[in-house]
Scaffold this motif. Structure first.
Motif, PDB file in Angstrom:
ATOM      1  N   ILE A 139       1.077  -1.066   0.075  1.00 57.26           N
ATOM      2  CA  ILE A 139      -0.115   0.019  -0.033  1.00 57.26           C
ATOM      3  C   ILE A 139       0.902   1.413  -0.056  1.00 57.26           C
ATOM      4  O   ILE A 139       0.510   2.209  -0.559  1.00 57.26           O
ATOM      5  CB  ILE A 139      -1.117  -0.244   1.018  1.00 57.26           C
ATOM      6  CG1 ILE A 139      -1.985  -1.124   1.029  1.00 57.26           C
ATOM      7  CG2 ILE A 139      -1.636   1.252   1.291  1.00 57.26           C
ATOM      8  CD1 ILE A 139      -2.720  -1.453   2.582  1.00 57.26           C
ATOM      9  N   LYS A 140       1.803   1.293   0.771  1.00 55.94           N
ATOM     10  CA  LYS A 140       2.865   2.518   0.944  1.00 55.94           C
ATOM     11  C   LYS A 140       3.546   2.858  -0.346  1.00 55.94           C
ATOM     12  O   LYS A 140       3.481   3.845  -0.532  1.00 55.94           O
ATOM     13  CB  LYS A 140       3.714   2.445   2.034  1.00 55.94           C
ATOM     14  CG  LYS A 140       4.532   3.452   2.550  1.00 55.94           C
ATOM     15  CD  LYS A 140       5.426   3.094   3.843  1.00 55.94           C
ATOM     16  CE  LYS A 140       5.858   4.322   4.290  1.00 55.94           C
ATOM     17  NZ  LYS A 140       5.084   5.327   4.948  1.00 55.94           N
ATOM     18  N   LYS A 141       3.957   1.805  -0.866  1.00 55.21           N
ATOM     19  CA  LYS A 141       4.900   1.923  -2.236  1.00 55.21           C
ATOM     20  C   LYS A 141       3.707   2.483  -3.325  1.00 55.21           C
ATOM     21  O   LYS A 141       4.100   3.230  -4.009  1.00 55.21           O
ATOM     22  CB  LYS A 141       5.478   0.589  -2.648  1.00 55.21           C
ATOM     23  CG  LYS A 141       6.521   0.274  -1.873  1.00 55.21           C
ATOM     24  CD  LYS A 141       7.818   1.073  -1.957  1.00 55.21           C
ATOM     25  CE  LYS A 141       8.981   0.683  -1.169  1.00 55.21           C
ATOM     26  NZ  LYS A 141       9.971   1.394  -1.354  1.00 55.21           N
ATOM     27  N   ILE A 142       2.823   1.770  -3.272  1.00 57.14           N
ATOM     28  CA  ILE A 142       1.638   2.379  -4.505  1.00 57.14           C
ATOM     29  C   ILE A 142       1.267   3.709  -4.164  1.00 57.14           C
ATOM     30  O   ILE A 142       1.192   4.501  -5.047  1.00 57.14           O
ATOM     31  CB  ILE A 142       0.387   1.231  -4.539  1.00 57.14           C
ATOM     32  CG1 ILE A 142       0.873  -0.040  -4.804  1.00 57.14           C
ATOM     33  CG2 ILE A 142      -0.557   1.833  -5.424  1.00 57.14           C
ATOM     34  CD1 ILE A 142      -0.102  -0.902  -4.954  1.00 57.14           C
ATOM     35  N   ILE A 147      -5.750  -5.398  -2.775  1.00 56.69           N
ATOM     36  CA  ILE A 147      -5.966  -4.108  -1.724  1.00 56.69           C
ATOM     37  C   ILE A 147      -7.501  -3.714  -1.914  1.00 56.69           C
ATOM     38  O   ILE A 147      -7.683  -3.262  -3.124  1.00 56.69           O
ATOM     39  CB  ILE A 147      -4.922  -3.025  -1.691  1.00 56.69           C
ATOM     40  CG1 ILE A 147      -3.738  -3.561  -1.410  1.00 56.69           C
ATOM     41  CG2 ILE A 147      -5.435  -2.341  -0.478  1.00 56.69           C
ATOM     42  CD1 ILE A 147      -3.261  -4.497  -0.374  1.00 56.69           C
ATOM     43  N   PRO A 148      -8.382  -4.326  -1.137  1.00 57.16           N
ATOM     44  CA  PRO A 148      -9.652  -3.741  -1.232  1.00 57.16           C
ATOM     45  C   PRO A 148      -9.843  -2.244  -1.094  1.00 57.16           C
ATOM     46  O   PRO A 148      -9.256  -1.742  -0.178  1.00 57.16           O
ATOM     47  CB  PRO A 148     -10.729  -4.318   0.007  1.00 57.16           C
ATOM     48  CG  PRO A 148      -9.642  -5.478   0.283  1.00 57.16           C
ATOM     49  CD  PRO A 148      -8.269  -5.172   0.126  1.00 57.16           C
ATOM     50  N   CYS A 149     -10.658  -1.711  -1.952  1.00 56.12           N
ATOM     51  CA  CYS A 149     -10.745   0.030  -1.691  1.00 56.12           C
ATOM     52  C   CYS A 149     -11.859   0.448  -2.668  1.00 56.12           C
ATOM     53  O   CYS A 149     -12.803  -0.336  -3.265  1.00 56.12           O
ATOM     54  CB  CYS A 149      -9.634   0.424  -2.615  1.00 56.12           C
ATOM     55  SG  CYS A 149      -9.215   0.088  -4.269  1.00 56.12           S
ATOM     56  N   ARG A 150     -12.359   1.576  -2.293  1.00 56.10           N
ATOM     57  CA  ARG A 150     -13.661   2.126  -2.725  1.00 56.10           C
ATOM     58  C   ARG A 150     -13.344   3.808  -2.953  1.00 56.10           C
ATOM     59  O   ARG A 150     -12.389   4.313  -2.358  1.00 56.10           O
ATOM     60  CB  ARG A 150     -14.883   2.042  -1.488  1.00 56.10           C
ATOM     61  CG  ARG A 150     -14.437   2.531  -0.360  1.00 56.10           C
ATOM     62  CD  ARG A 150     -15.598   2.109   0.741  1.00 56.10           C
ATOM     63  NE  ARG A 150     -15.410   2.788   2.007  1.00 56.10           N
ATOM     64  CZ  ARG A 150     -16.093   2.493   3.242  1.00 56.10           C
ATOM     65  NH1 ARG A 150     -16.804   1.292   3.284  1.00 56.10           N
ATOM     66  NH2 ARG A 150     -15.844   2.996   4.320  1.00 56.10           N
ATOM     67  N   VAL A 151     -14.418   4.414  -3.176  1.00 58.54           N
ATOM     68  CA  VAL A 151     -14.250   5.740  -3.546  1.00 58.54           C
ATOM     69  C   VAL A 151     -15.448   6.747  -2.946  1.00 58.54           C
ATOM     70  O   VAL A 151     -16.517   6.272  -2.669  1.00 58.54           O
ATOM     71  CB  VAL A 151     -14.117   6.160  -5.025  1.00 58.54           C
ATOM     72  CG1 VAL A 151     -15.548   5.953  -5.780  1.00 58.54           C
ATOM     73  CG2 VAL A 151     -13.999   7.788  -5.333  1.00 58.54           C
ATOM     74  N   HIS A 152     -15.045   7.800  -2.224  1.00 56.14           N
ATOM     75  CA  HIS A 152     -15.893   8.612  -1.779  1.00 56.14           C
ATOM     76  C   HIS A 152     -15.917  10.063  -2.441  1.00 56.14           C
ATOM     77  O   HIS A 152     -15.120  10.609  -2.496  1.00 56.14           O
ATOM     78  CB  HIS A 152     -15.473   9.131  -0.302  1.00 56.14           C
ATOM     79  CG  HIS A 152     -16.366   9.572   0.984  1.00 56.14           C
ATOM     80  ND1 HIS A 152     -16.508   9.082   2.260  1.00 56.14           N
ATOM     81  CD2 HIS A 152     -17.489  10.225   0.809  1.00 56.14           C
ATOM     82  CE1 HIS A 152     -17.439   9.784   2.893  1.00 56.14           C
ATOM     83  NE2 HIS A 152     -18.101  10.558   1.747  1.00 56.14           N
ATOM     84  N   GLY A 153     -17.340  10.405  -2.851  1.00 55.29           N
ATOM     85  CA  GLY A 153     -17.490  11.822  -3.507  1.00 55.29           C
ATOM     86  C   GLY A 153     -17.983  12.792  -2.891  1.00 55.29           C
ATOM     87  O   GLY A 153     -18.732  12.793  -1.821  1.00 55.29           O
ATOM     88  N   LEU A 168      -9.078  -0.548   2.753  1.00 53.89           N
ATOM     89  CA  LEU A 168      -9.214  -1.560   3.900  1.00 53.89           C
ATOM     90  C   LEU A 168      -7.891  -2.299   4.127  1.00 53.89           C
ATOM     91  O   LEU A 168      -7.558  -2.815   3.411  1.00 53.89           O
ATOM     92  CB  LEU A 168     -10.476  -2.710   3.788  1.00 53.89           C
ATOM     93  CG  LEU A 168     -11.061  -3.708   4.614  1.00 53.89           C
ATOM     94  CD1 LEU A 168     -11.290  -2.739   5.655  1.00 53.89           C
ATOM     95  CD2 LEU A 168     -11.992  -4.452   4.344  1.00 53.89           C
ATOM     96  N   PHE A 169      -7.527  -1.989   5.368  1.00 57.49           N
ATOM     97  CA  PHE A 169      -6.458  -2.644   5.779  1.00 57.49           C
ATOM     98  C   PHE A 169      -6.414  -3.044   7.219  1.00 57.49           C
ATOM     99  O   PHE A 169      -6.725  -2.094   8.155  1.00 57.49           O
ATOM    100  CB  PHE A 169      -5.142  -1.543   5.626  1.00 57.49           C
ATOM    101  CG  PHE A 169      -3.781  -2.192   6.167  1.00 57.49           C
ATOM    102  CD1 PHE A 169      -2.992  -3.112   5.508  1.00 57.49           C
ATOM    103  CD2 PHE A 169      -3.456  -1.522   7.072  1.00 57.49           C
ATOM    104  CE1 PHE A 169      -1.976  -3.568   6.065  1.00 57.49           C
ATOM    105  CE2 PHE A 169      -1.944  -1.966   7.550  1.00 57.49           C
ATOM    106  CZ  PHE A 169      -1.330  -3.118   6.984  1.00 57.49           C
ATOM    107  N   GLU A 170      -6.110  -4.320   7.667  1.00 54.99           N
ATOM    108  CA  GLU A 170      -6.156  -4.709   9.050  1.00 54.99           C
ATOM    109  C   GLU A 170      -7.622  -4.348   9.611  1.00 54.99           C
ATOM    110  O   GLU A 170      -7.655  -3.875  10.869  1.00 54.99           O
ATOM    111  CB  GLU A 170      -5.259  -4.073   9.889  1.00 54.99           C
ATOM    112  CG  GLU A 170      -3.737  -4.597   9.211  1.00 54.99           C
ATOM    113  CD  GLU A 170      -2.646  -3.821  10.307  1.00 54.99           C
ATOM    114  OE1 GLU A 170      -2.865  -2.875  10.934  1.00 54.99           O
ATOM    115  OE2 GLU A 170      -1.607  -4.412  10.226  1.00 54.99           O
ATOM    116  N   GLU A 171      -8.620  -4.715   8.773  1.00 57.24           N
ATOM    117  CA  GLU A 171     -10.184  -4.590   9.071  1.00 57.24           C
ATOM    118  C   GLU A 171     -10.449  -3.273   9.462  1.00 57.24           C
ATOM    119  O   GLU A 171     -11.448  -3.012  10.106  1.00 57.24           O
ATOM    120  CB  GLU A 171     -10.360  -5.443  10.322  1.00 57.24           C
ATOM    121  CG  GLU A 171     -10.007  -7.149   9.944  1.00 57.24           C
ATOM    122  CD  GLU A 171     -10.460  -7.949  11.173  1.00 57.24           C
ATOM    123  OE1 GLU A 171     -10.716  -7.643  12.387  1.00 57.24           O
ATOM    124  OE2 GLU A 171     -10.434  -9.100  10.866  1.00 57.24           O
TER     125      GLU A 171
END
Length: 235
Positions: free
Chosen positions: A36-39, A86-92, A124-127
């Motif tokens: 995650i950090k590198k990306i 890595i699970p992810c979503r977007v907030h508008g 989402l990282f470590e719940e």
């Protein structure tokens, strides 16, 4: 969690250019935290802050452009995250255009809509869900902006920034939220599974003429202003 890992038309992460980038950077070989950090650091600093032709371009187009703003860099960020599991979503949201003063100048600023379409990415990282926004501005641009306005103590709004502490904004990810424009938010659209779904319901409100002028003139003037700041030599 499957919906937070899906490929979409905009999150086109199976494309050769994205897969080659991931392979060359060896992100898949890293543990989840460092992946995650590198990306995050790649999208923040190696994809320059700038304005693309539209918000609805796919991740591969952002990558080939080599620059982007909140919505477009967010699309690339999400595509890279999902491609790496890595699970992810977007907030508008929308933000007040005052936040863009300086990047936007003259007639471009005067004619811009008061409310500018905005988004950040949540991972989402470590719940736990983390809100990541500070990947928008590359570090070189931000550092020069801080030098130019070195007399600023406390809050700052302009040039793509809206923070409480301009000298020390929270821009590095280390199991924390990161923000760079949050203080300019004036409307919340909520959370969406993908940028495709967000843009089906919300987009930048702009007439045909203004949209044409933005694409062919306004954004180029804005990118020119940003490049001047990024490349300015400051002692």
């Amino acid at each position: 969690m499957e919906k937070y890992l899906e490929e979409t038309q905009m999150l086109d992460y199976s494309h050769k250019s994205i897969q080659e980038l991931i392979k060359n950077r060896k992100w898949q070989a890293l543990d989840e935290f460092n992946r995650i950090k590198k990306i995050y650091n790649y999208v923040r600093d190696e994809i320059a802050f700038g304005y693309n032709i539209d918000d609805n371009i796919p991740a591969t187009k952002v990558l080939s452009d080599g620059y982007g703003q909140c919505n477009t860099k967010g699309t690339l960020f999400m595509a890279l995250l999902r491609a790496c599991g890595i699970p992810c979503r977007v907030h508008g949201f929308t933000i007040d255009k005052k936040l863009q003063r300086g990047a936007m100048t003259g007639i471009v600023y005067k004619s811009a809509p008061k409310n500018i379409f905005h988004s950040w990415v949540e991972i989402l990282f470590e719940e736990k869900w983390y809100e990541l926004e500070a990947f928008i501005l590359d570090s070189r641009y931000l550092k020069n902006l801080q030098k130019i306005h070195s007399d600023c103590v406390g809050a700052f709004c302009g040039y793509g920034v809206a923070v409480h502490d301009f000298a020390n904004p929270t821009i590095d990810w280390n199991r924390n939220n990161t923000y760079i424009q949050r203080e300019g938010i004036n409307q919340d659209f909520g959370i969406y599974d993908s940028p495709d779904e967000l843009l089906e319901e919300h987009c930048q409100e702009m007439g045909m003429l203004k949209r044409f002028l933005y694409r062919h003139l306004g954004r180029h003037l804005m990118n020119k202003n940003i490049k001047k700041i990024r490349n300015k030599t400051i002692r």
